[in-house]
Design a protein around this motif. Structure first.
Motif, PDB file in Angstrom:
ATOM      1  N   UNK A  80       0.917  -1.021  -0.034  1.00  0.00           N
ATOM      2  CA  UNK A  80       0.466  -0.058   0.099  1.00  0.00           C
ATOM      3  C   UNK A  80       1.288   1.142   0.345  1.00  0.00           C
ATOM      4  N   UNK A  81       0.568   1.972  -0.998  1.00  0.00           N
ATOM      5  CA  UNK A  81       1.168   3.548  -1.415  1.00  0.00           C
ATOM      6  C   UNK A  81       3.002   3.417  -1.171  1.00  0.00           C
ATOM      7  N   UNK A  82       3.002   2.582  -2.570  1.00  0.00           N
ATOM      8  CA  UNK A  82       4.917   1.993  -2.168  1.00  0.00           C
ATOM      9  C   UNK A  82       5.425   1.493  -1.497  1.00  0.00           C
ATOM     10  N   UNK A  83       4.569   0.583  -0.495  1.00  0.00           N
ATOM     11  CA  UNK A  83       5.077   0.017   1.011  1.00  0.00           C
ATOM     12  C   UNK A  83       5.545  -1.179   0.895  1.00  0.00           C
ATOM     13  N   UNK A  84       5.793  -1.895   1.063  1.00  0.00           N
ATOM     14  CA  UNK A  84       5.595  -3.186   0.983  1.00  0.00           C
ATOM     15  C   UNK A  84       5.656  -4.158   2.257  1.00  0.00           C
ATOM     16  N   UNK A  85       4.709  -4.525   2.881  1.00  0.00           N
ATOM     17  CA  UNK A  85       5.473  -4.977   4.491  1.00  0.00           C
ATOM     18  C   UNK A  85       4.994  -6.578   4.187  1.00  0.00           C
ATOM     19  N   UNK A  86       6.287  -7.461   5.062  1.00  0.00           N
ATOM     20  CA  UNK A  86       6.135  -8.966   5.514  1.00  0.00           C
ATOM     21  C   UNK A  86       6.550  -8.825   6.303  1.00  0.00           C
ATOM     22  N   UNK A  87       6.504 -11.015   6.723  1.00  0.00           N
ATOM     23  CA  UNK A  87       6.682 -10.673   7.746  1.00  0.00           C
ATOM     24  C   UNK A  87       8.641 -10.670   7.699  1.00  0.00           C
ATOM     25  N   UNK A  88       9.264 -10.876   8.924  1.00  0.00           N
ATOM     26  CA  UNK A  88      10.647 -11.878   8.776  1.00  0.00           C
ATOM     27  C   UNK A  88      10.881 -12.872   8.631  1.00  0.00           C
ATOM     28  N   UNK A  89      11.524 -13.219   8.178  1.00  0.00           N
ATOM     29  CA  UNK A  89      11.995 -14.648   7.439  1.00  0.00           C
ATOM     30  C   UNK A  89      13.244 -15.162   7.543  1.00  0.00           C
ATOM     31  N   UNK A  90      12.999 -16.038   8.916  1.00  0.00           N
ATOM     32  CA  UNK A  90      14.937 -16.379   9.459  1.00  0.00           C
ATOM     33  C   UNK A  90      15.506 -17.339   8.300  1.00  0.00           C
ATOM     34  N   UNK A 178      -0.579  -4.440  -8.044  1.00  0.00           N
ATOM     35  CA  UNK A 178      -0.391  -2.920  -7.014  1.00  0.00           C
ATOM     36  C   UNK A 178       0.500  -2.838  -7.844  1.00  0.00           C
ATOM     37  N   UNK A 179       1.814  -3.930  -7.206  1.00  0.00           N
ATOM     38  CA  UNK A 179       3.162  -3.416  -7.553  1.00  0.00           C
ATOM     39  C   UNK A 179       3.579  -3.463  -8.878  1.00  0.00           C
ATOM     40  N   UNK A 180       3.365  -3.368  -9.897  1.00  0.00           N
ATOM     41  CA  UNK A 180       3.541  -3.785 -11.367  1.00  0.00           C
ATOM     42  C   UNK A 180       2.740  -2.024 -11.725  1.00  0.00           C
ATOM     43  N   UNK A 181       1.595  -2.379 -11.360  1.00  0.00           N
ATOM     44  CA  UNK A 181       1.250  -0.382 -11.510  1.00  0.00           C
ATOM     45  C   UNK A 181       1.240   1.003 -10.791  1.00  0.00           C
ATOM     46  N   UNK A 182       1.917   0.506  -9.955  1.00  0.00           N
ATOM     47  CA  UNK A 182       2.613   1.858  -8.444  1.00  0.00           C
ATOM     48  C   UNK A 182       4.134   1.533  -9.374  1.00  0.00           C
ATOM     49  N   UNK A 183       5.108   0.787  -9.717  1.00  0.00           N
ATOM     50  CA  UNK A 183       6.186   0.953 -10.774  1.00  0.00           C
ATOM     51  C   UNK A 183       6.246   1.730 -12.180  1.00  0.00           C
ATOM     52  N   UNK A 184       4.793   1.301 -13.010  1.00  0.00           N
ATOM     53  CA  UNK A 184       4.697   1.806 -14.510  1.00  0.00           C
ATOM     54  C   UNK A 184       4.450   3.164 -13.243  1.00  0.00           C
ATOM     55  N   UNK A 185       3.559   3.542 -13.018  1.00  0.00           N
ATOM     56  CA  UNK A 185       3.062   5.845 -12.392  1.00  0.00           C
ATOM     57  C   UNK A 185       4.146   5.754 -11.934  1.00  0.00           C
ATOM     58  N   UNK A 186       5.538   5.106 -11.921  1.00  0.00           N
ATOM     59  CA  UNK A 186       6.914   6.071 -10.995  1.00  0.00           C
ATOM     60  C   UNK A 186       7.106   7.257 -11.914  1.00  0.00           C
TER      61      UNK A 186
END
Length: 186
Positions: A80-90, A178-186
């Motif tokens: 959302x809004x250019x931020x990808x939130x993910x869990x920490x993967x050890x 969503x990521x691709x659309x955000x990337x293309x709009x940059x």
């Protein structure tokens, strides 16, 4: 979704699902008649995999930021809004073994239920080199206890080859879009 685990990996897999994913899978399982019934039908139903740029390129070209969120043991990814939130993967030797076994387990169940495969395919897309691992480690998304970022990059690139997901079976298709659309709009 049936409530009884049939295997230790099945139990771990079920416990890793977020409540939202668990509900989604329960709905899918109720209507098994729409699932392909033979390997030939499964092969014919597979679409091209979804593609996004690696983490370094996403940050450099589109100013996408990566953040760790408190996952409470569940796999989920939010963009959302250019931020990808993910869990920490050890990533350590024990976790590598567990992830490989979970991917193998998922290859024995319905394609629409491959949560770990979808997540690992996403990680494979985000990680091409040690620079991507370094970036995700800095953001708290990866906890690398192997000591070598190249080994972690090689692990994700190798395991991604065994994650059989496409646009029909991927659990994060909206994320890719969503990521691709955000990337293309940059």
């Amino acid at each position: 979704m049936s409530s009884e685990a049939v295997h230790l990996l099945d139990l771990y897999w079920r416990c890793s699902l977020s409540p939202k994913m668990y509900m989604k899978l329960s709905e899918l399982e109720r209507d098994l008649s729409e699932e392909p019934t033979s390997w030939a039908e499964i092969r014919l139903s597979i679409n091209a995999p979804m593609v996004i740029a690696n983490a370094t390129e996403l940050e450099k070209m589109a100013a996408i930021k990566f953040e760790r969120f408190d996952d409470k043991g569940h796999l989920d990814v939010i963009f959302s809004n250019g931020i990808m939130q993910m869990p920490c993967l050890k990533i350590d030797l024990r976790q590598k073994t567990l992830l490989v076994n979970l991917i193998a387990f998922e290859n024995s169940i319905l394609p629409s239920m491959r949560i770990f495969s979808s997540y690992m395919k996403l990680m494979d897309a985000l990680i091409d080199s040690k620079k991507d691992v370094k970036l995700l480690k800095k953001c708290g998304v990866i906890d690398n206890t192997l000591g070598n970022n190249e080994m972690v990059a090689a692990f994700f690139n190798d395991i991604g080859k065994f994650c059989f997901v496409d646009s029909n079976t991927n659990h994060f298709p909206g994320l890719y879009k969503d990521v691709q659309e955000y990337y293309d709009s940059s």
